[in-house]
Design an enzyme around this catalytic site. Structure first.
Site, PDB file in Angstrom:
ATOM      1  N   HIS A 216      -5.901  -6.121   4.033  1.00 48.65           N
ATOM      2  CA  HIS A 216      -5.979  -5.415   2.750  1.00 48.65           C
ATOM      3  C   HIS A 216      -7.454  -5.305   2.398  1.00 48.65           C
ATOM      4  CE1 HIS A 216      -5.633  -4.275  -1.409  1.00 48.65           C
ATOM      5  NE2 HIS A 216      -4.334  -4.496  -1.484  1.00 48.65           N
ATOM      6  N   HIS A 282      -1.130   3.139   1.490  1.00 47.09           N
ATOM      7  CA  HIS A 282      -1.131   2.301   0.299  1.00 47.09           C
ATOM      8  C   HIS A 282      -2.319   2.670  -0.578  1.00 47.09           C
ATOM      9  CE1 HIS A 282      -1.534  -1.454  -2.046  1.00 47.09           C
ATOM     10  NE2 HIS A 282      -0.235  -1.616  -1.807  1.00 47.09           N
ATOM     11  N   GLU A 334       4.019   1.973  -1.844  1.00 43.92           N
ATOM     12  CA  GLU A 334       3.065   2.083  -2.952  1.00 43.92           C
ATOM     13  C   GLU A 334       1.965   3.080  -2.590  1.00 43.92           C
ATOM     14  OE1 GLU A 334       3.482  -2.414  -4.751  1.00 43.92           O
ATOM     15  OE2 GLU A 334       1.989  -2.086  -3.185  1.00 43.92           O
ATOM     16  N   GLU A 350       0.317   2.928  -9.402  1.00 41.30           N
ATOM     17  CA  GLU A 350       0.078   1.508  -9.659  1.00 41.30           C
ATOM     18  C   GLU A 350      -1.196   1.303 -10.483  1.00 41.30           C
ATOM     19  OE1 GLU A 350      -0.749  -2.579  -7.116  1.00 41.30           O
ATOM     20  OE2 GLU A 350       0.259  -0.898  -6.146  1.00 41.30           O
ATOM     21  N   CYS A 426      -0.532  -9.053  -9.004  1.00 42.73           N
ATOM     22  CA  CYS A 426      -1.835  -8.437  -8.738  1.00 42.73           C
ATOM     23  C   CYS A 426      -2.292  -7.537  -9.881  1.00 42.73           C
ATOM     24  CB  CYS A 426      -1.801  -7.672  -7.421  1.00 42.73           C
ATOM     25  SG  CYS A 426      -0.618  -6.327  -7.361  1.00 42.73           S
TER      26      CYS A 426
END
Length: 704
Positions: A216, A282, A334, A350, A426
């Site tokens: 990530h 993502h 996402e 998000e 998060c």
């Protein structure tokens, strides 16, 4: 402790005039230089973060086992079961980062002292959790015999198992830089440097190193930030010999992406980053990576990175960008969707992805100096970001859709309302760190140019061409378009004040043709210095006021602020036949709480182009109570207009009747429980969200 606070105040004073060389063509003015005025729009949000969000996040770190994970690392045991997510460490880091930014806004010395001492106590057990060689990743360190499944069988499996070792490093470094800037203490910075050194030794292309990339992204821009911090702070001269390795490691993480064994669109590793021209996968990972690419482009002068990031940014804002400035069309992964795939009810958007867009647009501005990047940043900030946190700071959205039917459980953990926390936390911890950082986005400097990018009440001392300038800005923006800037002190003989004229004033919703104003109106603006009008051609969206400034000079800006109708490209299937309404930087929406008895899916606003009324409106907060505090009220500017509501007449035809409609700012919706909401509303029958149902009912009625 007195000694510690003397250091804090010394550094605050030192940083207040600093414009550290960032490696970018334009230099940011740090958060330490800008004090936001209490009681203003952003003053209220900083207060909510200070009084509610940051304390809440610290309490969740304790109650949800985040602290326990670090404590258990001091005495590893095969009996410790895996707990939580592999990125839970970052909740601690992000909360410390937000608290560090927040120190600069706290007036009460005892309150500041308590916060500094608390952070110091947390950093004590964080430091004790660190392994002798600097490695610090609690899912593995607490139980190396049976590590968390996401940690893999050995160190540095990163992308292969989407491990978050390097993601955790990124948030640690970001937080440590902020903590050092705010306090002058190296306690956290030294922990982060030891982990960064461990990564630089063990991850790379050399023989014996693990050639992996982050599962990530975020380490890329964090290591670039560490590089810049070291170069800008004389007190860190002992770290200077190591600074280059941090930038090199950041570039390595990007250079190797798409070249490792994993080829994954989800994590943007399907091809080398310089070959990527479109935003996919993502949306948070992507946004962080794109921001890191901009950092590397600036700090290394790599033209291939610059070309790639310019193309990706263009793809986002012209084809994959919501009106609220959010990104991420799909709940699955996402993720970004295809070009023009922008559903409203099922939009993901998000909160973390919106924050990532702020990071990206800020860096694009520092690279290019064009106001269009701050136009996008402002749109995201006032809509896509602050919608993620309730006005009192105590409840949150994970996704941020542009429509709600009151049934579809769009929010994380299967909810239709804002929540006090999430299992995967998060977004709350990310907004906890972001909101207090907003003062660092207001100004920027290049040589004799002082850029004013965001309009909010503040006092700032900024170094322009080596000379300090103190400005005081007074405004009620975004509620009205009147701004006053007063020169309190100026040792600069002359400089250019670069005033951003927002895109919404200039008639541009967003760069490109994804959205256009549809009402034929033209807004104006005026600028005065000491009561005398200033006229000049815009330069990249900025009006330039070049003069010899002196104490007492007053600049007044006025932006016409009227409701505007916005139409999306016909290529956006979900918005055809529909209009949205915004005023200034704020997108508005209709919520059934303010329009009882009306079906929002049947509303038509085709006859409402000139009949808007703007009024003060109070939202009684019933869903966002924190602990035992009473429900609070929040003032917003509401819009009222006459609309039409479609219905089936007795003869089976579609009729319509006039109805009053009230709109509120998008960020303020869902403060009163589960509700129906719509940003886009029809101006023709084919645009009705429920049009097919109306047609079916009409046909059924005709058959009877």
């Amino acid at each position: 402790m007195k000694k510690l606070f003397s250091i804090v105040f010394f550094l605050a004073a030192a940083f207040s005039t600093a414009t550290a060389q960032s490696g970018y063509p334009i230099n940011p003015v740090p958060f330490t230089a800008v004090k936001v005025t209490d009681g203003t729009f952003w003053g209220q949000r900083l207060r909510a973060a200070r009084e509610v969000t940051v304390p809440l996040s610290f309490s969740k770190c304790e109650s949800e086992g985040r602290y326990r994970n670090f404590v258990q690392c001091q005495n590893p045991s095969p009996d410790y079961p895996p707990s939580g997510f592999s990125f839970d460490d970052t909740d601690v880091y992000k909360t410390i980062e937000g608290a560090s930014y927040m120190l600069m806004t706290m007036q009460d010395k005892k309150e500041r002292q308590r916060l500094v001492e608390y952070m110091d106590s947390v950093l004590t057990f964080v430091g004790k959790a660190q392994e002798p060689d600097g490695y610090l990743y609690t899912p593995r360190t607490m139980n190396p015999w049976h590590p968390h499944s996401w940690a893999g069988d050995k160190r540095w499996m990163s992308e292969e198992v989407l491990s978050h070792e390097l993601y955790n490093l990124g948030h640690m470094v970001d937080a440590a830089c902020a903590h050092y800037q705010a306090t002058g203490s190296r306690k956290f910075l030294d922990i982060a440097v030891r982990y960064a050194d461990c990564v630089c030794r063990e991850v790379g292309r050399k023989e014996g190193q693990a050639c992996v990339v982050p599962g990530h992204q975020i380490a890329e821009m964090a290591l670039a930030r560490l590089y810049v911090l070291i170069h800008s702070m004389p007190a860190l001269k002992d770290l200077m010999p190591k600074a280059q390795q941090y930038l090199d490691e950041a570039k390595f993480f990007l250079d190797e992406r798409g070249k490792t064994t994993i080829k994954n669109v989800y994590s943007q590793s399907d091809k080398p980053v310089v070959e990527q021209k479109e935003a996919w996968g993502h949306a948070v990972r992507a946004g962080y990576m794109y921001a890191g690419m901009a950092d590397v482009a600036a700090l290394t002068g790599d033209s291939a990175y610059l070309r790639a990031i310019d193309a990706i940014w263009k793809n986002i804002v012209e084809r994959k960008y919501y009106l609220t400035g959010g990104v991420g069309a799909r709940h699955a992964g996402e993720a970004f969707g295809a070009d023009y795939e922008l559903p409203n009810l099922t939009a993901y958007n998000e909160t973390c992805a919106a924050i990532a867009q702020v990071y990206l647009n800020y860096r694009m501005f520092l690279l290019h100096g064009d106001a269009k990047y701050f136009d996008c940043l402002e749109r995201t900030l006032y809509n896509g970001v602050i919608s993620g946190m309730s006005m009192d700071g105590g409840r949150f959205f994970y996704p941020n859709p542009l429509e709600s039917d009151g049934h579809y459980a769009f929010n994380a953990d299967g909810n239709t309302t804002r929540q006090p926390w999430f299992g995967c936390a998060c977004c709350p911890s990310n907004i906890c760190r972001f909101i207090p950082s907003v003062p660092g986005y207001v100004y920027a400097v290049k040589d004799d140019r002082l850029y004013v990018n965001l309009y909010l009440g503040n006092t700032a001392t900024i170094e322009v061409n080596g000379n300090p300038v103190t400005l005081e800005e007074t405004t009620r923006y975004p509620w009205d378009g009147d701004i006053q800037m007063k020169v309190l002190k100026s040792k600069a003989s002359s400089f250019k004040l670069m005033l951003r004229i927002p895109g919404w004033v200039r008639g541009e919703v967003a760069p490109g043709n994804l959205y256009q104003y549809a009402d034929g109106r033209h807004l104006g603006y005026t600028v005065e210095v000491n009561g005398k009008p200033v006229t000049a051609n815009l330069q990249n969206g900025y009006l330039v006021v070049d003069r010899k400034w002196k104490k007492g000079d007053v600049v007044r800006l006025h932006f016409d602020m009227e409701p505007r109708l916005v139409k999306a490209s016909q290529r956006v299937a979900d918005d055809r036949g529909m209009l949205a309404i915004e005023r200034g930087p704020l997108v508005y929406c209709a919520e059934d709480k303010d329009n009882p008895g009306h079906n929002l899916r049947h509303l038509l606003i085709r006859n409402s182009w000139t009949d808007f009324q703007v009024s003060d409106f109070t939202i009684q907060n019933t869903e966002c109570q924190v602990k035992d505090s009473p429900a609070r009220q929040f003032e917003v500017k509401a819009l009222s207009l006459q609309a039409q509501e479609a219905f089936i007449q007795n003869d089976g035809t579609v009729g319509s009747k006039p109805v009053g409609l009230r709109l509120i700012p998008y960020y303020a919706w869902n403060h009163r429980g589960t509700s129906r909401m719509a940003v886009w509303m029809a101006y023709e029958l084919g645009g009705l969200s429920d049009y097919q149902n109306i047609e079916n009912k009409k046909q059924s009625h005709g058959e009877q």
